[in-house]
Design a protein around this motif. Sequence first.
Motif, PDB file in Angstrom:
ATOM      1  N   LEU A  51       0.844  -1.187   0.000  1.00  0.00           N
ATOM      2  CA  LEU A  51       0.000   0.000   0.000  1.00  0.00           C
ATOM      3  C   LEU A  51       0.880   1.237   0.000  1.00  0.00           C
ATOM      4  CD1 LEU A  51      -2.741   1.505   0.610  1.00  0.00           C
ATOM      5  CD2 LEU A  51      -2.212   1.127   3.021  1.00  0.00           C
ATOM      6  N   ASN A  52       0.581   2.181  -0.875  1.00  0.00           N
ATOM      7  CA  ASN A  52       1.237   3.489  -0.820  1.00  0.00           C
ATOM      8  C   ASN A  52       0.209   4.463  -0.251  1.00  0.00           C
ATOM      9  OD1 ASN A  52       2.527   5.906  -1.071  1.00  0.00           O
ATOM     10  ND2 ASN A  52       2.881   5.761  -3.261  1.00  0.00           N
ATOM     11  N   ARG A  53       0.448   4.935   0.979  1.00  0.00           N
ATOM     12  CA  ARG A  53      -0.501   5.826   1.649  1.00  0.00           C
ATOM     13  C   ARG A  53      -0.311   7.286   1.268  1.00  0.00           C
ATOM     14  NH1 ARG A  53      -0.699   4.189   7.858  1.00  0.00           N
ATOM     15  NH2 ARG A  53       0.608   6.031   7.828  1.00  0.00           N
ATOM     16  N   SER A  54       0.790   7.613   0.622  1.00  0.00           N
ATOM     17  CA  SER A  54       0.994   9.001   0.207  1.00  0.00           C
ATOM     18  C   SER A  54      -0.039   9.366  -0.850  1.00  0.00           C
ATOM     19  CB  SER A  54       2.392   9.212  -0.361  1.00  0.00           C
ATOM     20  OG  SER A  54       2.501  10.504  -0.929  1.00  0.00           O
ATOM     21  N   LEU A  55      -0.632  10.534  -0.702  1.00  0.00           N
ATOM     22  CA  LEU A  55      -1.625  10.984  -1.667  1.00  0.00           C
ATOM     23  C   LEU A  55      -0.998  11.662  -2.876  1.00  0.00           C
ATOM     24  CD1 LEU A  55      -4.316  12.421   0.762  1.00  0.00           C
ATOM     25  CD2 LEU A  55      -4.122  10.109  -0.188  1.00  0.00           C
ATOM     26  N   THR A  56       0.303  11.989  -2.789  1.00  0.00           N
ATOM     27  CA  THR A  56       0.934  12.758  -3.866  1.00  0.00           C
ATOM     28  C   THR A  56       2.230  12.168  -4.408  1.00  0.00           C
ATOM     29  OG1 THR A  56       2.083  14.112  -2.231  1.00  0.00           O
ATOM     30  CG2 THR A  56      -0.041  14.934  -3.040  1.00  0.00           C
ATOM     31  N   GLU A  57       2.897  11.318  -3.641  1.00  0.00           N
ATOM     32  CA  GLU A  57       4.227  10.832  -4.036  1.00  0.00           C
ATOM     33  C   GLU A  57       4.211   9.352  -4.401  1.00  0.00           C
ATOM     34  OE1 GLU A  57       6.892  12.886  -4.199  1.00  0.00           O
ATOM     35  OE2 GLU A  57       5.598  14.538  -3.549  1.00  0.00           O
ATOM     36  N   GLU A  58       4.943   9.013  -5.470  1.00  0.00           N
ATOM     37  CA  GLU A  58       5.169   7.613  -5.779  1.00  0.00           C
ATOM     38  C   GLU A  58       6.045   7.007  -4.681  1.00  0.00           C
ATOM     39  OE1 GLU A  58       7.006   7.603  -9.636  1.00  0.00           O
ATOM     40  OE2 GLU A  58       5.059   7.408 -10.629  1.00  0.00           O
ATOM     41  N   LEU A  59       5.964   5.701  -4.520  1.00  0.00           N
ATOM     42  CA  LEU A  59       6.753   5.008  -3.511  1.00  0.00           C
ATOM     43  C   LEU A  59       7.616   3.947  -4.176  1.00  0.00           C
ATOM     44  CD1 LEU A  59       7.316   4.457  -0.462  1.00  0.00           C
ATOM     45  CD2 LEU A  59       5.482   2.752  -0.599  1.00  0.00           C
ATOM     46  N   PRO A  60       8.944   4.083  -4.097  1.00  0.00           N
ATOM     47  CA  PRO A  60       9.791   3.009  -4.617  1.00  0.00           C
ATOM     48  C   PRO A  60       9.758   1.839  -3.633  1.00  0.00           C
ATOM     49  CG  PRO A  60      11.139   4.841  -3.831  1.00  0.00           C
ATOM     50  CD  PRO A  60       9.711   5.216  -3.633  1.00  0.00           C
ATOM     51  N   LEU A  61       9.487   0.661  -4.150  1.00  0.00           N
ATOM     52  CA  LEU A  61       9.458  -0.559  -3.346  1.00  0.00           C
ATOM     53  C   LEU A  61      10.680  -1.382  -3.704  1.00  0.00           C
ATOM     54  CD1 LEU A  61       7.944  -2.594  -1.471  1.00  0.00           C
ATOM     55  CD2 LEU A  61       6.851  -3.455  -3.543  1.00  0.00           C
TER      56      LEU A  61
ATOM     57  N   TRP B  11      -3.308   0.546  -3.867  1.00  0.00           N
ATOM     58  CA  TRP B  11      -3.247  -0.802  -3.314  1.00  0.00           C
ATOM     59  C   TRP B  11      -2.625  -1.658  -4.406  1.00  0.00           C
ATOM     60  CZ3 TRP B  11      -5.070  -2.189   1.530  1.00  0.00           C
ATOM     61  CH2 TRP B  11      -5.805  -1.220   2.202  1.00  0.00           C
ATOM     62  N   ASN B  12      -1.702  -2.534  -4.036  1.00  0.00           N
ATOM     63  CA  ASN B  12      -0.956  -3.319  -5.018  1.00  0.00           C
ATOM     64  C   ASN B  12      -0.856  -4.772  -4.589  1.00  0.00           C
ATOM     65  OD1 ASN B  12       0.417  -0.942  -6.706  1.00  0.00           O
ATOM     66  ND2 ASN B  12       0.385  -0.394  -4.560  1.00  0.00           N
ATOM     67  N   VAL B  13      -0.969  -5.671  -5.556  1.00  0.00           N
ATOM     68  CA  VAL B  13      -0.776  -7.106  -5.324  1.00  0.00           C
ATOM     69  C   VAL B  13       0.229  -7.587  -6.355  1.00  0.00           C
ATOM     70  CG1 VAL B  13      -1.849  -9.388  -5.290  1.00  0.00           C
ATOM     71  CG2 VAL B  13      -3.137  -7.407  -4.492  1.00  0.00           C
ATOM     72  N   ILE B  14       1.296  -8.190  -5.869  1.00  0.00           N
ATOM     73  CA  ILE B  14       2.349  -8.689  -6.750  1.00  0.00           C
ATOM     74  C   ILE B  14       2.510 -10.183  -6.493  1.00  0.00           C
ATOM     75  CG2 ILE B  14       4.769  -8.509  -7.422  1.00  0.00           C
ATOM     76  CD1 ILE B  14       4.667  -5.618  -6.251  1.00  0.00           C
ATOM     77  N   GLN B  15       2.309 -10.995  -7.530  1.00  0.00           N
ATOM     78  CA  GLN B  15       2.521 -12.433  -7.424  1.00  0.00           C
ATOM     79  C   GLN B  15       3.814 -12.782  -8.144  1.00  0.00           C
ATOM     80  OE1 GLN B  15      -1.169 -14.141  -8.944  1.00  0.00           O
ATOM     81  NE2 GLN B  15      -1.610 -14.804  -6.845  1.00  0.00           N
ATOM     82  N   LEU B  16       4.653 -13.524  -7.436  1.00  0.00           N
ATOM     83  CA  LEU B  16       5.937 -13.932  -7.975  1.00  0.00           C
ATOM     84  C   LEU B  16       6.027 -15.443  -8.035  1.00  0.00           C
ATOM     85  CD1 LEU B  16       7.933 -11.516  -5.704  1.00  0.00           C
ATOM     86  CD2 LEU B  16       7.582 -11.222  -8.162  1.00  0.00           C
ATOM     87  N   ALA B  17       6.498 -15.962  -9.151  1.00  0.00           N
ATOM     88  CA  ALA B  17       6.812 -17.380  -9.234  1.00  0.00           C
ATOM     89  C   ALA B  17       8.179 -17.561  -8.584  1.00  0.00           C
ATOM     90  CB  ALA B  17       6.848 -17.824 -10.695  1.00  0.00           C
TER      91      ALA B  17
END
Length: 92
Positions: A14-24, A83-89
């Motif tokens: 989850l990126n809670r910032s309303l204005t900034e991208e979040l590097p993961l 909200w983000n969901v990332i599935q990895l093999a």
Amino acid sequence: MHDDKNGVLTLFALNRSLTEELPLRLNAAGFSKLAAKQALQLCDPDLKAVNTRQNPERIAPRPLTSVRTDGERLEATLAPASWNVIQLAVSD
């Protein structure tokens, strides 16, 4: 969440910032060969946007295209208020 039976590692971010991208950036120690299987994000620049009869897909999961893997490392950029969901093999 790791599904050992199917060889899938699922991340919820989850990126809670309303204005900034979040590097993961993630180091998934113990999973030496990660590969992006599916990555989705749910977001909209208008936080009050809704689905309507005229536009029923306004708010819907969309591909998260910024996911990169290298060995046990994962990098992605999360959109503001997403909200983000990332599935990895995973494999050994």
